[in-house]
Design a protein around this motif. Structure first.
Motif, mmCIF file in Angstrom:
data_model
loop_
_atom_site.group_PDB
_atom_site.id
_atom_site.type_symbol
_atom_site.label_atom_id
_atom_site.label_comp_id
_atom_site.label_asym_id
_atom_site.label_seq_id
_atom_site.Cartn_x
_atom_site.Cartn_y
_atom_site.Cartn_z
ATOM 1 N N HIS A 158 0.781 -1.125 0.148
ATOM 2 C CA HIS A 158 -0.455 -0.025 0.158
ATOM 3 C C HIS A 158 1.438 1.450 -0.125
ATOM 4 C CE1 HIS A 158 -3.109 -2.161 0.740
ATOM 5 N NE2 HIS A 158 -2.353 -2.816 1.741
ATOM 6 N N ALA A 159 0.196 2.382 -0.927
ATOM 7 C CA ALA A 159 1.386 2.865 -0.230
ATOM 8 C C ALA A 159 0.110 4.850 -0.135
ATOM 9 C CB ALA A 159 1.709 4.012 -2.072
ATOM 10 N N PHE A 160 0.860 5.326 0.600
ATOM 11 C CA PHE A 160 -0.314 6.693 0.970
ATOM 12 C C PHE A 160 0.269 8.132 0.516
ATOM 13 C CE2 PHE A 160 -2.258 10.328 3.506
ATOM 14 C CZ PHE A 160 -4.040 9.396 3.700
ATOM 15 N N VAL A 161 0.034 8.866 -0.728
ATOM 16 C CA VAL A 161 0.637 9.823 -1.065
ATOM 17 C C VAL A 161 -0.181 11.750 -1.078
ATOM 18 C CG1 VAL A 161 2.127 8.020 -2.202
ATOM 19 C CG2 VAL A 161 -0.317 9.141 -3.088
ATOM 20 N N THR A 162 1.064 12.169 -0.936
ATOM 21 C CA THR A 162 -0.165 13.345 -0.583
ATOM 22 C C THR A 162 -0.023 14.466 -2.127
ATOM 23 O OG1 THR A 162 -0.347 13.718 1.297
ATOM 24 C CG2 THR A 162 -0.644 15.797 -0.289
ATOM 25 N N VAL A 163 -0.301 14.331 -3.125
ATOM 26 C CA VAL A 163 -0.437 14.602 -4.899
ATOM 27 C C VAL A 163 -0.967 15.990 -5.686
ATOM 28 C CG1 VAL A 163 0.673 12.664 -5.179
ATOM 29 C CG2 VAL A 163 -1.686 13.521 -5.736
ATOM 30 N N PRO A 164 -0.294 16.894 -6.340
ATOM 31 C CA PRO A 164 -1.561 17.695 -6.733
ATOM 32 C C PRO A 164 -1.983 16.946 -7.768
ATOM 33 C CG PRO A 164 0.568 18.012 -7.580
ATOM 34 C CD PRO A 164 0.612 16.817 -6.561
ATOM 35 N N SER A 165 -3.645 16.490 -8.120
ATOM 36 C CA SER A 165 -4.470 15.967 -9.099
ATOM 37 C C SER A 165 -4.064 15.178 -9.474
ATOM 38 C CB SER A 165 -4.401 17.104 -10.296
ATOM 39 O OG SER A 165 -3.419 16.137 -11.135
ATOM 40 N N GLN A 166 -3.003 14.119 -9.414
ATOM 41 C CA GLN A 166 -2.595 12.752 -10.110
ATOM 42 C C GLN A 166 -1.680 12.253 -9.841
ATOM 43 O OE1 GLN A 166 -3.092 13.761 -14.453
ATOM 44 N NE2 GLN A 166 -1.178 14.476 -14.344
ATOM 45 N N LEU A 167 -1.485 11.004 -10.068
ATOM 46 C CA LEU A 167 0.036 10.161 -10.330
ATOM 47 C C LEU A 167 -0.290 9.198 -11.434
ATOM 48 C CD1 LEU A 167 -0.891 6.962 -8.415
ATOM 49 C CD2 LEU A 167 -0.877 7.980 -6.962
ATOM 50 N N LYS A 168 1.461 8.868 -11.493
ATOM 51 C CA LYS A 168 0.929 7.611 -12.746
ATOM 52 C C LYS A 168 1.017 6.055 -11.745
ATOM 53 C CE LYS A 168 2.642 9.946 -16.267
ATOM 54 N NZ LYS A 168 3.458 10.487 -17.475
ATOM 55 N N PHE A 169 0.579 4.970 -12.850
ATOM 56 C CA PHE A 169 1.494 3.630 -11.730
ATOM 57 C C PHE A 169 1.547 3.012 -12.687
ATOM 58 C CE2 PHE A 169 0.825 -1.007 -10.174
ATOM 59 C CZ PHE A 169 1.512 -0.496 -8.979
ATOM 60 N N ASP A 170 2.415 2.512 -13.386
ATOM 61 C CA ASP A 170 2.443 1.738 -14.278
ATOM 62 C C ASP A 170 2.106 2.616 -15.313
ATOM 63 O OD1 ASP A 170 3.985 -1.105 -14.917
ATOM 64 O OD2 ASP A 170 1.226 -1.997 -15.064
ATOM 65 N N SER A 171 3.152 3.655 -15.647
ATOM 66 C CA SER A 171 2.448 4.707 -16.900
ATOM 67 C C SER A 171 1.679 4.704 -17.239
ATOM 68 C CB SER A 171 2.529 3.694 -18.081
ATOM 69 O OG SER A 171 4.549 3.720 -17.822
ATOM 70 N N GLN A 172 0.197 4.703 -15.958
ATOM 71 C CA GLN A 172 -1.319 4.706 -16.424
ATOM 72 C C GLN A 172 -1.955 6.157 -14.816
ATOM 73 O OE1 GLN A 172 -3.180 3.546 -18.438
ATOM 74 N NE2 GLN A 172 -1.382 2.378 -19.591
ATOM 75 N N ILE A 173 -2.047 6.295 -15.761
ATOM 76 C CA ILE A 173 -2.199 7.670 -14.963
ATOM 77 C C ILE A 173 -3.967 7.437 -13.660
ATOM 78 C CG2 ILE A 173 -3.712 10.641 -14.888
ATOM 79 C CD1 ILE A 173 -2.062 11.082 -17.002
ATOM 80 N N VAL A 174 -3.551 7.912 -12.596
ATOM 81 C CA VAL A 174 -4.570 7.551 -11.791
ATOM 82 C C VAL A 174 -4.639 9.019 -11.186
ATOM 83 C CG1 VAL A 174 -5.413 6.640 -9.267
ATOM 84 C CG2 VAL A 174 -3.976 5.116 -10.679
ATOM 85 N N GLN A 175 -6.447 9.126 -11.210
ATOM 86 C CA GLN A 175 -6.960 10.893 -10.907
ATOM 87 C C GLN A 175 -6.602 10.628 -9.471
ATOM 88 O OE1 GLN A 175 -6.795 13.738 -12.968
ATOM 89 N NE2 GLN A 175 -6.471 12.913 -14.666
ATOM 90 N N CYS A 176 -6.843 11.799 -8.426
ATOM 91 C CA CYS A 176 -7.550 11.782 -7.336
ATOM 92 C C CYS A 176 -8.859 12.025 -7.305
ATOM 93 C CB CYS A 176 -7.275 13.544 -7.199
ATOM 94 S SG CYS A 176 -5.065 13.985 -6.104
ATOM 95 N N PRO A 177 -9.357 11.226 -6.591
ATOM 96 C CA PRO A 177 -10.390 10.465 -6.406
ATOM 97 C C PRO A 177 -11.585 11.999 -5.824
ATOM 98 C CG PRO A 177 -9.430 9.089 -5.779
ATOM 99 C CD PRO A 177 -8.553 10.184 -5.606
ATOM 100 N N THR A 178 -11.315 12.880 -5.534
ATOM 101 C CA THR A 178 -11.388 14.233 -4.744
ATOM 102 C C THR A 178 -10.156 14.918 -4.753
ATOM 103 O OG1 THR A 178 -13.220 15.143 -3.204
ATOM 104 C CG2 THR A 178 -11.654 13.165 -2.389
ATOM 105 N N SER A 179 -10.396 16.513 -4.561
ATOM 106 C CA SER A 179 -9.009 17.342 -4.813
ATOM 107 C C SER A 179 -9.837 18.658 -3.452
ATOM 108 C CB SER A 179 -8.415 18.056 -5.830
ATOM 109 O OG SER A 179 -9.484 18.675 -6.191
ATOM 110 N N GLY A 180 -8.763 18.747 -2.979
ATOM 111 C CA GLY A 180 -9.072 19.712 -1.599
ATOM 112 C C GLY A 180 -8.036 21.327 -2.432
ATOM 113 N N GLU A 181 -7.480 21.713 -1.023
ATOM 114 C CA GLU A 181 -7.059 22.805 -1.697
ATOM 115 C C GLU A 181 -6.002 22.930 -2.717
ATOM 116 O OE1 GLU A 181 -5.530 26.351 1.731
ATOM 117 O OE2 GLU A 181 -5.034 24.823 2.310
ATOM 118 N N GLU A 182 -5.720 24.080 -4.036
ATOM 119 C CA GLU A 182 -4.914 23.963 -4.601
ATOM 120 C C GLU A 182 -4.506 22.555 -5.719
ATOM 121 O OE1 GLU A 182 -3.009 26.602 -5.947
ATOM 122 O OE2 GLU A 182 -4.274 27.822 -3.934
#
Length: 322
Positions: A139-163
């Motif tokens: 498991h990974a717990f990350v704090t990111v602006p809008s998205q990350l990539k896992f195995d080259s696939q973009i994973v969008q934030c399920p919901t976003s807050g400030e900035e």
């Protein structure tokens, strides 16, 4: 005595009697394992090996492009099926920081996946990803602006807050497949420890805000709470749907920045938390420091999400030079 500049044991993980993984960092060193020599030459290398009842089943050597190899290791852990998981920082490429997530078994490498996190202002690499392993995988717990990539696939934030920032809990199965990505809007908390337990992720963190600099505020509910002039430390629990099942502030009654960390999660879901404080500290309205004449105290707490503070114990220190 070994020269740790050139050879360093990063971790040894025992899975059974006379069966264990070992991870070493080497530079300009020749290692002999099981009668075979592995020469890193002038390269920084990360060596992972499995020892099985008197013999070395396999040895894997990976070179590191820059810096000492031990500096690249972010996480190492084992699951209940004797798999080892290791996360290494592979450096920055453009606007992304790349991490290699690897899984090993007593038979060798299972798989390697790539996790990429945005590398941009104002956070860059200052908010570190957190990792843990349980019976389902890594498991990974990350704090990111809008998205990350896992195995080259973009994973969008399920919901976003400030900035546009979010906290995301990413789960990867034992076979290396992403199984879920849940999350919550940014809480103004910089989380520093995580542990997955009974389908929830337990966390600790503090109000040092890398995103907008509001270092004395928190936001778990959509409404900011001010702890001014104090910095606050937090324990929190995220449920499997990304909602906050629990959060509790450990308030230091002054403005200095101090550290507090999740130490363990017990079978009943209670969290053990420890922190270092030069001033009085309150939890659930109760002062948990015990030595008003001390210059500082180390405080250990047991907190249950259902019943709150169970107990607190502390050790006081004085500074003879003060």
């Amino acid at each position: 005595n070994p020269d740790y500049t050139y050879t360093k044991v990063i971790g040894m993980h025992v899975v059974d009697e006379d069966r264990f993984y070992v991870v070493l960092s080497t530079y300009y060193t020749s290692l002999t394992i099981g009668g075979q020599s592995y020469n890193s030459g002038s390269q920084h290398s990360l060596t992972t090996a499995f020892y099985n009842n008197g013999t070395w089943s396999w040895v894997d050597v990976e070179t590191v492009s820059s810096g000492y190899a031990y500096s690249s290791v972010v996480y190492i852990g084992t699951d209940d099926s004797e798999n080892l998981y290791m996360v290494t920082n592979q450096g920055n490429s453009g606007s992304w920081t790349e991490y290699a997530v690897s899984s090993y078994s007593p038979n060798g490498t299972n798989w390697v996946r790539t996790l990429e996190l945005p590398y941009q202002s104002p956070t860059y690499n200052y908010i570190h990803p957190l990792f843990d392993v349980d019976s389902s995988g890594v498991h990974a717990f990350v704090t990111v602006p809008s998205q990350l990539k896992f195995d080259s696939q973009i994973v969008q934030c399920p919901t976003s807050g400030e900035e546009g920032f979010c906290h995301m809990w990413l789960s990867v199965s034992k076979s290396g497949v992403k199984t879920s990505a849940v999350g919550a809007p940014y809480t103004s908390i910089q989380f520093n420890r995580m542990q997955v337990h009974n389908g929830s992720v337990y966390l600790s963190g503090n109000t040092y805000d890398r995103v907008v600099g509001s270092h004395t505020e928190s936001n778990f509910t959509g409404q900011k709470i001010s702890h001014s002039p104090r910095y606050g430390q937090y324990v929190a629990m995220m449920e499997s749907d990304g909602s906050w099942g629990y959060h509790l502030v450990v308030n230091q009654l002054q403005s200095s920045y101090t550290y507090g960390y999740l130490t363990d999660v017990l079978d009943d879901g209670s969290m053990i938390f420890n922190g270092f404080y030069p001033e009085a500290v309150a939890v659930d309205g109760a002062t948990v420091t015990s030595y008003p004449d001390a210059d500082a105290e180390v405080v250990v707490l047991r907190v249950n999400p259902n019943s709150g503070l169970i107990w607190a114990s502390s050790l006081g220190f004085t500074n003879p030079a003060a």
